[in-house]
Design a protein around this motif. Sequence first.
Motif, PDB file in Angstrom:
ATOM      1  N   PHE A 124      16.048  -0.221   5.703  1.00  0.00           N
ATOM      2  CA  PHE A 124      15.638  -1.279   6.812  1.00  0.00           C
ATOM      3  C   PHE A 124      14.931  -2.194   5.610  1.00  0.00           C
ATOM      4  O   PHE A 124      13.854  -2.059   5.287  1.00  0.00           O
ATOM      5  CB  PHE A 124      14.754  -1.003   7.729  1.00  0.00           C
ATOM      6  CG  PHE A 124      14.362  -1.835   8.758  1.00  0.00           C
ATOM      7  CD1 PHE A 124      15.143  -2.210  10.176  1.00  0.00           C
ATOM      8  CD2 PHE A 124      13.301  -2.541   8.753  1.00  0.00           C
ATOM      9  CE1 PHE A 124      14.770  -2.972  11.042  1.00  0.00           C
ATOM     10  CE2 PHE A 124      12.652  -3.517   9.579  1.00  0.00           C
ATOM     11  CZ  PHE A 124      13.572  -3.812  10.984  1.00  0.00           C
ATOM     12  N   ILE A 158      10.486  -1.233   0.163  1.00  0.00           N
ATOM     13  CA  ILE A 158      11.951  -0.957   0.948  1.00  0.00           C
ATOM     14  C   ILE A 158      11.966   0.798   0.639  1.00  0.00           C
ATOM     15  O   ILE A 158      12.411   1.070  -0.126  1.00  0.00           O
ATOM     16  CB  ILE A 158      13.030  -1.613   0.593  1.00  0.00           C
ATOM     17  CG1 ILE A 158      12.843  -3.212   0.891  1.00  0.00           C
ATOM     18  CG2 ILE A 158      14.067  -1.227   1.688  1.00  0.00           C
ATOM     19  CD1 ILE A 158      12.253  -3.520   2.178  1.00  0.00           C
ATOM     20  N   SER A 159      11.645   1.312   1.934  1.00  0.00           N
ATOM     21  CA  SER A 159      11.616   2.950   1.999  1.00  0.00           C
ATOM     22  C   SER A 159      13.295   3.132   1.886  1.00  0.00           C
ATOM     23  O   SER A 159      14.069   2.519   2.253  1.00  0.00           O
ATOM     24  CB  SER A 159      11.071   3.296   3.295  1.00  0.00           C
ATOM     25  OG  SER A 159       9.682   2.979   3.566  1.00  0.00           O
ATOM     26  N   ILE A 208      10.559   4.665  -2.293  1.00  0.00           N
ATOM     27  CA  ILE A 208      10.404   3.369  -1.744  1.00  0.00           C
ATOM     28  C   ILE A 208      10.511   2.424  -3.255  1.00  0.00           C
ATOM     29  O   ILE A 208      10.306   2.832  -4.230  1.00  0.00           O
ATOM     30  CB  ILE A 208       9.164   3.338  -1.243  1.00  0.00           C
ATOM     31  CG1 ILE A 208       9.041   1.756  -0.662  1.00  0.00           C
ATOM     32  CG2 ILE A 208       7.788   3.717  -2.067  1.00  0.00           C
ATOM     33  CD1 ILE A 208       7.632   1.596   0.379  1.00  0.00           C
ATOM     34  N   ALA A 358      -1.084   5.176   4.733  1.00  0.00           N
ATOM     35  CA  ALA A 358       0.022   4.243   4.817  1.00  0.00           C
ATOM     36  C   ALA A 358       0.480   3.960   6.465  1.00  0.00           C
ATOM     37  O   ALA A 358       0.743   2.956   6.720  1.00  0.00           O
ATOM     38  CB  ALA A 358       1.221   4.663   4.274  1.00  0.00           C
ATOM     39  N   ILE A 371      -4.286  -8.465  16.804  1.00  0.00           N
ATOM     40  CA  ILE A 371      -3.613  -9.713  17.086  1.00  0.00           C
ATOM     41  C   ILE A 371      -2.948  -9.809  18.181  1.00  0.00           C
ATOM     42  O   ILE A 371      -2.852 -10.389  19.250  1.00  0.00           O
ATOM     43  CB  ILE A 371      -2.848 -10.489  15.742  1.00  0.00           C
ATOM     44  CG1 ILE A 371      -4.420 -10.634  14.755  1.00  0.00           C
ATOM     45  CG2 ILE A 371      -2.593 -11.840  16.299  1.00  0.00           C
ATOM     46  CD1 ILE A 371      -3.656 -11.446  13.394  1.00  0.00           C
TER      47      ILE A 371
HETATM   48  C1  LIG Z   1       4.640   3.115   2.644  1.00  0.00           C
HETATM   49  C2  LIG Z   1       5.351   1.963   3.140  1.00  0.00           C
HETATM   50  C3  LIG Z   1       6.462   1.978   3.532  1.00  0.00           C
HETATM   51  C4  LIG Z   1       7.003   0.804   3.801  1.00  0.00           C
HETATM   52  N1  LIG Z   1       8.578   0.569   4.319  1.00  0.00           N
HETATM   53  C5  LIG Z   1       9.090  -0.659   4.540  1.00  0.00           C
HETATM   54  C6  LIG Z   1      10.482  -0.629   4.876  1.00  0.00           C
HETATM   55  O1  LIG Z   1      10.976   0.351   4.930  1.00  0.00           O
HETATM   56  N2  LIG Z   1      11.096  -1.718   5.174  1.00  0.00           N
HETATM   57  C7  LIG Z   1      10.233  -2.929   5.114  1.00  0.00           C
HETATM   58  O2  LIG Z   1      11.025  -3.800   5.381  1.00  0.00           O
HETATM   59  N3  LIG Z   1       8.962  -2.836   4.972  1.00  0.00           N
HETATM   60  C8  LIG Z   1       8.287  -1.600   4.578  1.00  0.00           C
HETATM   61  N4  LIG Z   1       7.057  -1.742   4.394  1.00  0.00           N
HETATM   62  C9  LIG Z   1       6.319  -2.761   4.159  1.00  0.00           C
HETATM   63  C10 LIG Z   1       5.290  -2.986   5.404  1.00  0.00           C
HETATM   64  O3  LIG Z   1       5.849  -3.018   6.637  1.00  0.00           O
HETATM   65  C11 LIG Z   1       4.105  -4.194   4.950  1.00  0.00           C
HETATM   66  O4  LIG Z   1       3.313  -3.581   3.869  1.00  0.00           O
HETATM   67  C12 LIG Z   1       3.199  -4.588   6.167  1.00  0.00           C
HETATM   68  O5  LIG Z   1       3.748  -5.120   7.159  1.00  0.00           O
HETATM   69  C13 LIG Z   1       1.916  -5.513   5.587  1.00  0.00           C
HETATM   70  O6  LIG Z   1       2.368  -6.401   4.658  1.00  0.00           O
HETATM   71  P1  LIG Z   1       1.808  -6.492   3.416  1.00  0.00           P
HETATM   72  O7  LIG Z   1       1.736  -5.309   2.474  1.00  0.00           O
HETATM   73  O8  LIG Z   1       2.449  -7.869   2.724  1.00  0.00           O
HETATM   74  O9  LIG Z   1       0.373  -7.207   3.608  1.00  0.00           O
HETATM   75  P2  LIG Z   1      -0.125  -8.609   3.983  1.00  0.00           P
HETATM   76  O10 LIG Z   1       0.670  -9.084   4.861  1.00  0.00           O
HETATM   77  O11 LIG Z   1      -0.288  -9.249   2.919  1.00  0.00           O
HETATM   78  O12 LIG Z   1      -1.539  -8.148   4.460  1.00  0.00           O
HETATM   79  C14 LIG Z   1      -2.777  -7.783   3.641  1.00  0.00           C
HETATM   80  C15 LIG Z   1      -3.902  -7.828   4.649  1.00  0.00           C
HETATM   81  O13 LIG Z   1      -4.355  -8.809   5.282  1.00  0.00           O
HETATM   82  C16 LIG Z   1      -4.343  -8.491   6.709  1.00  0.00           C
HETATM   83  N5  LIG Z   1      -3.680  -9.836   7.443  1.00  0.00           N
HETATM   84  C17 LIG Z   1      -2.507 -10.297   7.317  1.00  0.00           C
HETATM   85  N6  LIG Z   1      -2.533 -11.453   8.298  1.00  0.00           N
HETATM   86  C18 LIG Z   1      -3.577 -11.492   9.009  1.00  0.00           C
HETATM   87  C19 LIG Z   1      -3.985 -12.101   9.870  1.00  0.00           C
HETATM   88  N7  LIG Z   1      -3.331 -13.018  10.427  1.00  0.00           N
HETATM   89  N8  LIG Z   1      -5.272 -11.830  10.535  1.00  0.00           N
HETATM   90  C20 LIG Z   1      -6.065 -10.774   9.947  1.00  0.00           C
HETATM   91  N9  LIG Z   1      -5.651  -9.946   9.155  1.00  0.00           N
HETATM   92  C21 LIG Z   1      -4.394 -10.519   8.574  1.00  0.00           C
HETATM   93  C22 LIG Z   1      -3.201  -7.409   6.904  1.00  0.00           C
HETATM   94  O14 LIG Z   1      -3.820  -6.669   8.174  1.00  0.00           O
HETATM   95  C23 LIG Z   1      -3.678  -6.582   5.841  1.00  0.00           C
HETATM   96  O15 LIG Z   1      -4.755  -5.879   5.964  1.00  0.00           O
HETATM   97  C24 LIG Z   1       6.299  -0.600   3.896  1.00  0.00           C
HETATM   98  C25 LIG Z   1       5.096  -0.477   3.469  1.00  0.00           C
HETATM   99  C26 LIG Z   1       4.391   0.642   3.140  1.00  0.00           C
HETATM  100  C27 LIG Z   1       3.223   0.746   2.475  1.00  0.00           C
END
Ligand SMILES: Cc1cc2nc3c(=O)[nH]c(=O)nc-3n(C[C@H](O)[C@H](O)[C@H](O)COP(=O)(O)OP(=O)(O)OC[C@H]3O[C@@H](n4cnc5c(N)ncnc54)[C@H](O)[C@@H]3O)c2cc1C
Length: 385
Positions: A124, A158-159, A208, A358, A371
């Motif tokens: 996904f 991307i897992s 991933i 995670a 939120i």
């Molecule tokens: C092990 C693992 C597997 C994953 N697998 C998938 C997958 O299969 N497919 C896929 O599409 N994605 C995947 N992800 C991605 C995952 O969904 C994102 O890492 C997650 O949504 C957070 O995005 P980011 O890492 O860019 O953090 P950011 O969005 O950059 O956030 C960084 C920090 O800021 C905070 N923050 C952001 N916006 C706000 C706000 N408005 N108010 C307050 N705090 C805020 C966040 O909570 C976080 O603490 C995976 C991630 C991990 C770690």
Amino acid sequence: MLPFLDQDHSQLRARVRQWAEKNLFSGGGEERQTDDVARRLVRQLGNEGFLSYALPKKFGGVRGKVQARDLCVIREELARGWMLADTMFAVQALGSYPIALFGTEEQKQRYLPPLAKGTAIAAFALTESEAGSDVAALKSQAVRRDGGYVLTGNKRFISNAGIADSYVVFASTAPDLAGKGISAFVVDANNPGLIVKKRIQVISPHPIGMIAFEECVIPESSLIGNQGDGLKIALVTLDLFRCTVGAAAVGLAQRAMEEALDYGRKRRQFDRPLTEFQGIQFKLAEMATELEAARLLVYQAAWTHDSGAADAKLKSSMAKLFATEAAQKIVDQALQIHGGMGVVAGSVMERLYRDVRALRIYEGTSEIQRIVIARSLLGKSRIED
Ligand SMILES: Cc1cc2nc3c(=O)[nH]c(=O)nc-3n(C[C@H](O)[C@H](O)[C@H](O)COP(=O)(O)OP(=O)(O)OC[C@H]3O[C@@H](n4cnc5c(N)ncnc54)[C@H](O)[C@@H]3O)c2cc1C
């Protein structure tokens, strides 16, 4: 039995638990061959019929409609056994569900039966470097050309990147419409324009990585749903899976609780078992109470989702937030009860400590869940409001 579950769920739980105890309890020692182990786990989950719970009956599934409660029961028991098995189950389901719900008949016939059997692996692909929590900011594009589309862009975290056979990909077909211009596609891994750029090592075993689309030509028949439906497809999928992440947290915390009780009874200091000290008993009591509350919230959310109630999204966010935060605390306290033995590399506690982290990040961080909950309380419709 929990009030939100029926006899079917109890039977499913017993079946998954028995399988997990037999096959997963020694898991964790094979981290260097994560890809091979992951592939083997998917095949086993398919053979056992567990993957079928993520699909409707017509395409190799168990029920007419996929139930959040089934997924929660399975994830809880798999995570109690070994987190990698839960991850493989969850990502397979995430990569199947958009096709099951919104795909064409042809897409369903082609992709779903092998995904249900575990003979093919799904992924996904939503997250990008500039679009994490803010998914609508994604920059990947799908431009119409010669009766199909050309995909360009990059995805990260991307897992299953590198081991998947098909990817559900989200890209913009109308960048000027922002979120409303996002569309969903299913892309075969062997498409020469889909490149696995880099595998990422996270702190617990998890296949991933980062993928790129470089002049990736896909036929029109790859489109899932209608053009512009992509964000809806992503959010409906994540709405179902959010409470199931909470269920995985509950399973992992349950295992930590069991490990702490077992160790606390066996380990003697000051001429008695650790569990004879009130300081340890209070820790155990708090851990058990938080675990119970988390489990109730998770299954209430799953039941709310399955019954189609209007507040399902709110309940799911509450369940994911509470259960993943509680699991972190429970695992930490369980490790504390193990003293130095808890941080020995290769021990179950050390593995649980890495595995739990995670869950508070993917599929909506804890902050994003807060939120969503606050927005609902205040009657606001958008995160930016
Ligand atoms: C092990 C693992 C597997 C994953 N697998 C998938 C997958 O299969 N497919 C896929 O599409 N994605 C995947 N992800 C991605 C995952 O969904 C994102 O890492 C997650 O949504 C957070 O995005 P980011 O890492 O860019 O953090 P950011 O969005 O950059 O956030 C960084 C920090 O800021 C905070 N923050 C952001 N916006 C706000 C706000 N408005 N108010 C307050 N705090 C805020 C966040 O909570 C976080 O603490 C995976 C991630 C991990 C770690």
